[in-house]
Design an enzyme around this catalytic site. Structure first.
Site, PDB file in Angstrom:
ATOM      1  CG  HIS A   1     -51.091   6.758  15.776  1.00 21.19           C
ATOM      2  ND1 HIS A   1     -49.620   7.300  15.171  1.00 21.19           N
ATOM      3  CD2 HIS A   1     -51.045   5.659  14.854  1.00 21.19           C
ATOM      4  CE1 HIS A   1     -49.060   6.531  14.142  1.00 21.19           C
ATOM      5  NE2 HIS A   1     -49.893   5.381  14.199  1.00 21.19           N
ATOM      6  N   GLY A   2     -53.708   9.957  17.771  1.00 25.72           N
ATOM      7  CA  GLY A   2     -54.975  10.167  18.562  1.00 25.72           C
ATOM      8  C   GLY A   2     -54.471  11.124  19.511  1.00 25.72           C
TER       9      GLY A   2
END
Lengths: 314, 297
Positions: free
Chosen positions: B130-131
């Site tokens: 997700h990051g």
């Protein structure tokens, strides 16, 4: 055969569905739309084609200075007020285009305040006020494509997108037409003291902005082409505030009006600068203003009568 | 597809207005107790409606072109455990991680310890996916830890339930588990939404520091970007979303069932749906076009 039958049924149902949607969403748009200003075009289109003699265009100063009802009741002048708040010169050009197409009046009276303001549009609120009631004519399409940023245009063709969040403030009044004068006359009984309006010497002149001059030339050309008499005037008003900056701005505007007069009159277009005729009109700072810039009904009546009696409006 | 627009434009983007205020990096510490808790709950709603909305729009658009896409959500907030939640949330990504990471790592075939370790690795990678920020890693790890705890304590809890004569086949028990799972998932989402671990920890602390239940009654909630009427619309549509989720979880063929209805009923639903999106949707010149949250991943 069965396939053709199905295709016909599908097509008919799709058309009916789209029609229902259009009716439903037109009504929704009407309800959530801001009524002030936008109903002007609705009223305008109710007049029988080519039945109006005179049409007034321009800004709020126009509709606060002229009563089309008074012109009709007392002078028999068959006119309509097609001015709107923040109607810039380019907008006025397209308003005239629409007016000529739908009515072909003998005379168009153009209040020239915004000739001295270098704006194509003022803001979204005022632009929507001008565009949203306008029927889907060629003039509207040309105006939107000319004056509105591409990413904003969708909200002018489909103004539900602009007004939809007004659902929060919808009341019973939004479901009914406002009780307007059928000739678009604006009426204000608000009274505010207005201090003395300063005026520059008539010899002081300053050219109007190039872009606005281009549209003014287009207006003149459009009226000539269609054999419509164009009359220009500027209604008196005061500086926004009683301070030097606002006064200097007013003086700049007045110098531009003097320049415009010199520019249009040789072309056979009368220009009445009422700043220099305030004493004859008899405007009273105690009774005739709704704010420093706009007349109330009392000032409106004085200016309207004066314009007729002087032969400026026929 | 229309339902996707309802989720995105009416619920997600409306909830985002309140959430953005409560999670604002400059002012988040001024929101405590229920004000912050409602912000966290609304973020849980926002991220679901945003992502599910985007998925439904994609599924609908694909179906118009004759392509059948898999369902990506199955009423995730009706889950009764973290495992159940991940069986219902972002099903395509979860099954990808299962097939291409969890099973190659050994899955559950190499003993309890390796199974728990594999779960932790999968969730940590999911967080990183997700990051590249620690708060995403922490969010993934929290889910991993909770999943492992469920794995370890599952039998113990069942035994405890038997000892205490807790009936597990009744609605109230399922509701309790559902609410508990939602609360835990919501608290984890704070790490996902916050811009840093520090901010996430502060917001969680702020939720518990002052039980200001009066904000539910004194109107102060309506000063954070959404006025009362907007809240009413939000609650109404969250109710509709829950009803649709419930029906979808009971009947996987909801769309097919809908298509069998009379044309007039279908029209009414379509017109009502389009009308609601156009009138109550958050769009237009007054708003920034809020990008789909998952477009950044």
């Amino acid at each position: 055969m069965i396939k053709i039958g199905k295709a016909v049924k599908f097509t008919v149902l799709s058309i009916v569905f789209v029609m229902v949607m259009v009716c439903f969403f037109s009504r929704t748009t009407y309800v959530v739309r801001e009524k002030f200003g936008t109903e002007m075009h609705d009223l305008f289109t109710k007049f029988e084609k080519d039945s109006l003699d005179t049409i007034f265009v321009g800004t709020s100063h126009q509709f606060c200075s002229i009563s089309t009802d008074l012109l009709d009741f007392e002078y028999g002048i068959n006119s309509f007020m097609l001015a709107s708040s923040g109607q810039t010169v380019p907008m006025t050009y397209y308003a005239i285009m629409e007016a000529i197409k739908l009515q072909h009046p003998k005379t168009i009276v153009f209040e020239a305040l915004y000739c001295a303001n270098d704006f194509r549009v003022i803001d979204a609120g005022m632009s929507h006020m001008f565009f949203d009631g306008m029927p889907y004519t060629k003039a509207k399409r040309l105006a939107i494509n000319d004056l509105i940023e591409p990413k904003e245009r969708i909200y002018y063709y489909f103004d539900l997108g602009f007004y939809h969040d007004r659902w929060i403030e919808v009341t019973e009044a939004d479901f009914k037409p406002r009780e307007y004068s059928e000739r678009g006359t604006y009426f204000s009984d608000h009274v505010m003291y207005n201090w003395e309006i300063p005026v520059v010497d008539k010899s002081e002149k300053e050219p109007m902005p190039d872009e606005m001059k281009k549209y003014l030339d287009m207006i003149i050309e459009l009226c000539k082409e269609n054999d419509v008499e164009l009359i220009m005037y500027v209604a008196p008003y005061n500086a926004l505030y009683d301070d030097d900056y606002a006064r200097q701005n007013l003086f700049y505007m007045q110098r531009v009006f003097n320049w415009i007069e010199e520019y249009v009159e040789p072309q056979g277009i009368p220009f009445h600068n009422l700043f220099y005729e305030m004493d004859e009109i008899g405007l009273d700072g105690n009774t005739d203003w709704m704010d420093s810039q706009h007349c109330n009904y009392a000032g409106q009546e004085k200016i309207t009568r004066y314009m007729v009696e002087k032969g400026y409006i026929k | 597809m229309l339902y996707g627009y309802v989720l995105k434009m009416i619920i997600a983007d409306r909830a985002a207005i309140y959430v953005n205020t409560v999670f604002d990096a400059e002012t988040y510490n001024t929101y405590v107790g229920f004000t912050a808790l409602i912000g966290a709950v609304l973020f849980a709603v926002q991220i679901y409606c945003d992502f599910a909305g985007y998925t439904f729009i994609a599924i609908g658009a694909a179906r118009v072109m004759g392509i059948q896409l898999m369902n990506n959500f199955n009423a995730p907030y009706f889950a009764t455990s973290i495992k159940d939640f991940w069986d219902r949330w972002h099903i395509s990504l979860t099954s990808w991680f299962r097939d291409y990471l969890y099973i190659p790592l050994g899955g559950s075939r190499k003993g309890k310890f390796r199974k728990c370790l594999n779960i932790l690795i999968v969730f940590m990678v999911s967080g990183l996916w997700h990051g590249a920020s620690w708060h995403y890693v922490i969010w993934g790890m929290l889910h991993g830890i909770l999943r492992v705890l469920e794995e370890i304590t599952g039998k113990l809890c069942a035994r405890l339930g038997e000892l205490l004569h807790v009936r597990r086949d009744v609605f109230s028990y399922r509701l309790f588990k559902m609410l508990l799972t939602f609360l835990i998932v919501t608290l984890c989402w704070i790490f996902f939404r916050a811009e840093s671990i520090r901010q996430a920890l502060d917001i969680i602390k702020n939720i518990f520091v002052q039980p200001n239940i009066w904000v539910l009654f004194d109107g102060s909630l309506f000063t954070l970007g959404l006025i009362a009427k907007d809240f009413n619309v939000l609650i109404l549509f969250i109710g509709i979303m829950m009803a649709v989720d419930y029906l979808r979880s009971r009947n996987r063929q909801l769309t097919a069932t809908f298509c069998k209805q009379n044309v007039l009923f279908q029209w009414l639903v379509f017109i009502a749906g389009i009308w609601c999106v156009l009138v109550f949707g958050i769009y237009g010149p007054g708003y920034d076009a809020t990008q789909f949250i998952y477009f950044q991943f």
